[in-house]
Design a protein around this motif. Structure first.
Motif, short mmCIF file in Angstrom:
data_model
loop_
_atom_site.label_atom_id
_atom_site.label_comp_id
_atom_site.label_asym_id
_atom_site.label_seq_id
_atom_site.Cartn_x
_atom_site.Cartn_y
_atom_site.Cartn_z
N VAL A 283 0.84 -1.19 0.00
CA VAL A 283 0.00 0.00 0.00
C VAL A 283 0.88 1.25 0.00
N GLY A 284 0.57 2.19 -0.88
CA GLY A 284 1.33 3.43 -0.99
C GLY A 284 2.33 3.44 -2.13
N ASP A 285 2.65 2.25 -2.66
CA ASP A 285 3.61 2.18 -3.77
C ASP A 285 2.95 2.61 -5.08
N ILE A 286 3.76 3.21 -5.95
CA ILE A 286 3.31 3.60 -7.29
C ILE A 286 3.60 2.44 -8.25
N ILE A 287 2.58 1.99 -8.97
CA ILE A 287 2.77 0.86 -9.89
C ILE A 287 2.27 1.18 -11.29
N SER A 288 2.34 2.44 -11.68
CA SER A 288 1.82 2.86 -12.98
C SER A 288 2.57 2.22 -14.14
N THR A 289 3.80 1.72 -13.89
CA THR A 289 4.58 1.11 -14.97
C THR A 289 4.28 -0.38 -15.16
N LEU A 290 3.41 -0.94 -14.30
CA LEU A 290 3.08 -2.36 -14.38
C LEU A 290 2.31 -2.67 -15.67
N LYS A 291 2.56 -3.85 -16.23
CA LYS A 291 1.81 -4.31 -17.40
C LYS A 291 1.17 -5.66 -17.09
N ILE A 292 -0.09 -5.83 -17.52
CA ILE A 292 -0.82 -7.08 -17.32
C ILE A 292 -0.80 -7.86 -18.63
N GLU A 293 -0.48 -9.13 -18.54
CA GLU A 293 -0.42 -10.01 -19.71
C GLU A 293 -1.82 -10.57 -19.99
N LEU A 294 -2.51 -10.03 -21.00
CA LEU A 294 -3.88 -10.44 -21.31
C LEU A 294 -3.90 -11.80 -22.01
N ILE A 295 -5.08 -12.45 -21.99
CA ILE A 295 -5.16 -13.79 -22.59
C ILE A 295 -5.05 -13.74 -24.11
N ASN A 296 -5.22 -12.55 -24.70
CA ASN A 296 -5.00 -12.43 -26.15
C ASN A 296 -3.54 -12.14 -26.48
N GLU A 297 -2.69 -12.30 -25.44
CA GLU A 297 -1.22 -12.17 -25.55
C GLU A 297 -0.75 -10.73 -25.70
N LEU A 298 -1.65 -9.77 -25.59
CA LEU A 298 -1.24 -8.37 -25.58
C LEU A 298 -0.90 -7.94 -24.16
N ALA A 299 0.00 -6.98 -24.04
CA ALA A 299 0.37 -6.45 -22.72
C ALA A 299 -0.42 -5.17 -22.47
N LEU A 300 -1.11 -5.11 -21.34
CA LEU A 300 -1.93 -3.95 -21.00
C LEU A 300 -1.22 -3.12 -19.94
N PRO A 301 -0.70 -1.93 -20.29
CA PRO A 301 -0.04 -1.09 -19.27
C PRO A 301 -1.09 -0.47 -18.33
N ILE A 302 -0.86 -0.56 -17.04
CA ILE A 302 -1.75 0.08 -16.07
C ILE A 302 -1.83 1.58 -16.34
N GLU A 303 -0.74 2.14 -16.79
CA GLU A 303 -0.67 3.59 -17.06
C GLU A 303 -1.73 4.02 -18.07
N SER A 304 -2.07 3.13 -19.02
CA SER A 304 -3.05 3.48 -20.04
C SER A 304 -4.47 3.55 -19.49
N LEU A 305 -4.69 3.03 -18.27
CA LEU A 305 -6.02 3.03 -17.67
C LEU A 305 -6.24 4.17 -16.68
N LEU A 306 -5.14 4.85 -16.32
CA LEU A 306 -5.24 5.86 -15.27
C LEU A 306 -5.83 7.16 -15.81
N ASN A 307 -6.74 7.73 -15.01
CA ASN A 307 -7.26 9.06 -15.29
C ASN A 307 -7.60 9.74 -13.98
N ASN A 308 -8.18 10.87 -14.01
CA ASN A 308 -8.42 11.64 -12.78
C ASN A 308 -9.70 11.24 -12.05
N GLU A 309 -10.42 10.26 -12.57
CA GLU A 309 -11.71 9.93 -11.97
C GLU A 309 -11.82 8.47 -11.51
N LYS A 310 -11.27 7.53 -12.27
CA LYS A 310 -11.53 6.13 -12.00
C LYS A 310 -10.36 5.41 -11.33
N TYR A 311 -10.72 4.50 -10.41
CA TYR A 311 -9.76 3.58 -9.84
C TYR A 311 -9.52 2.43 -10.82
N VAL A 312 -8.49 1.66 -10.57
CA VAL A 312 -8.27 0.40 -11.26
C VAL A 312 -8.27 -0.70 -10.20
#
Length: 412
Positions: A283-312
């Protein structure tokens, strides 16, 4: 300049003369979820209709009944334990329940897994709950503890639970949930002690439930504070190292590595080192550089989901995880609230099993498979685990309870 020289000399001395510390560990065992947790497992009970025991996929006849006991008015159940040599049912202990409909049933445990109930000691009679100690065949000084109790299943859940377990045990006759048992596995050995006069707490985690603390299987963590017995240890155990010579610990601003630990978990030796302690996200760590390996074999960067309103929200679980299914409606509520983006991370699964699961449970968020990097970065040891990330990429909460996650989102 003088300070730099002193530090340099000290670093050389630590490297050249590492110091060993021997620690005697006490015999305090508890659940990783703490004494006030409701994270208990249900033990369904099955009617013994002959002399044959059925588990999920196998069956076998009882070799000898307890003295003076026949199969009439008997039920049976299973308890997970991997510390027996060649048991008839792999990784399971069978127990018989006499007078299972009474307020004071009598339990006979087949402690050595041979289905001979005449060589396991005395039966156990109880009213509310009791503690059961199991011993590994290879080491009589080993211990695995269970707290066994009676279930209190609400009427509204009875039908669903019976259906769920009946489908897993197709050849067994399940009895009313009124007579089921519960078990709480006390797989963590916790020792409050001192290192160089300062308080520390050593935690050993018996991951495979065999009563031993084995290299490259079980885990160890050392906290530079005193932790009270009965406290929820989940957040600490996420940071735990696998028991090996690579295990390192940052304790009171110094780093130590594991030198030796006896297999029964009674004596520990750590040594000072210049190696870096292993890093696990918290808790408290920044993990915006993390990438999730999707089942379609694409990498999803957490950074691409961040905005000023929504949590992940990262929902870490598996198709085999009963608790994940139970809490799925809450996760769907979080997704439907439009206040968070949910990403599923599946452990010990395949693309095929996850795809079927998505269709069956009507999941409409992106999902991926857990890789070793993800597992090590978060130290996942409980399923489900929910990781809530703020719109700025900071970890707000890591918990096994989706309701707690939902409350934080609703209040912000």
């Amino acid at each position: 300049m003088k300070k730099l020289i002193i530090l340099f000399i000290l670093s050389i001395s630590i490297t050249a003369f590492p110091q060993d510390f021997k620690i005697n560990l006490s015999n305090n065992f508890q659940s990783q979820f703490g004494s006030s947790s409701d994270m208990i497992a249900l033990n369904p009970i099955f009617k013994l209709e002959s002399d044959t025991i059925f588990n999920k996929t196998e069956y076998s006849k009882i070799k000898r009944f307890p003295k003076g006991v026949s199969n009439s008015d008997l039920a049976y159940g299973f308890l997970y334990f991997s510390g027996n040599h060649n048991p008839i049912f792999e990784n399971e202990i069978v127990f018989l329940v006499k007078n299972y409909m009474s307020d004071k049933p009598l339990l006979y445990f087949d402690l050595n897994g041979n289905l001979d109930f005449t060589d396991d000691g005395n039966p156990i009679s109880f009213i509310n709950s009791f503690n059961l100690t199991l011993k590994n065949n290879d080491n009589p000084s080993s211990e695995l503890h269970y707290q066994i109790g009676k279930s209190e299943i609400s009427i509204k859940n009875q039908e669903a639970l019976i259906h769920r377990f009946s489908s897993k045990y197709p050849k067994s006759k399940i009895v009313s949930t009124n007579y089921w048992l519960t078990n709480l596995r006390k797989a963590v050995k916790l020792s409050n002690t001192k290192l160089d006069g300062k308080p520390i707490t050593v935690m050993l985690f018996d991951e495979n439930a065999d009563g031993l603390f084995s290299e490259n299987i079980d885990k160890i963590f050392i906290e530079p504070n005193t932790i009270e017995l009965g406290k929820d240890l989940s957040s600490y155990l996420r940071k735990a190292n696998t028991i090996s010579k690579d295990a390192t610990f940052l304790i009171h601003n110094r780093t130590y590595s594991l030198k030796s630990l006896d297999i029964a978990g009674k004596n520990l030796i750590i040594t000072s080192t210049l190696k870096k302690a292993n890093k696990v996200f918290g808790v408290g760590d920044i993990i915006s550089t993390l990438k999730i390996e999707l089942i379609n074999e694409l990498a999803l960067p957490i950074e691409s989901l961040l905005n000023n309103e929504k949590y992940v929200l990262l929902e870490v679980g598996g198709t085999w995880c009963g608790g994940c299914i139970t809490q799925k409606p809450i996760v769907k509520e979080i997704q439907n609230s439009k206040k968070a983006i949910v990403i599923g991370v599946f452990a010990n699964d395949t693309k095929a099993s996850v795809s079927k699961y998505i269709d069956k449970h009507d999941i409409n968020w992106q999902v991926g498979l857990m890789n070793d990097e993800f597992k090590n970065l978060f130290g996942i040891n409980s399923f489900p685990t929910y990781i809530l990330i703020s719109p700025q990429g900071k970890i707000e909460m890591i918990d096994i309870n989706a309701s707690k996650i939902k409350k934080i989102i609703e209040n912000n």
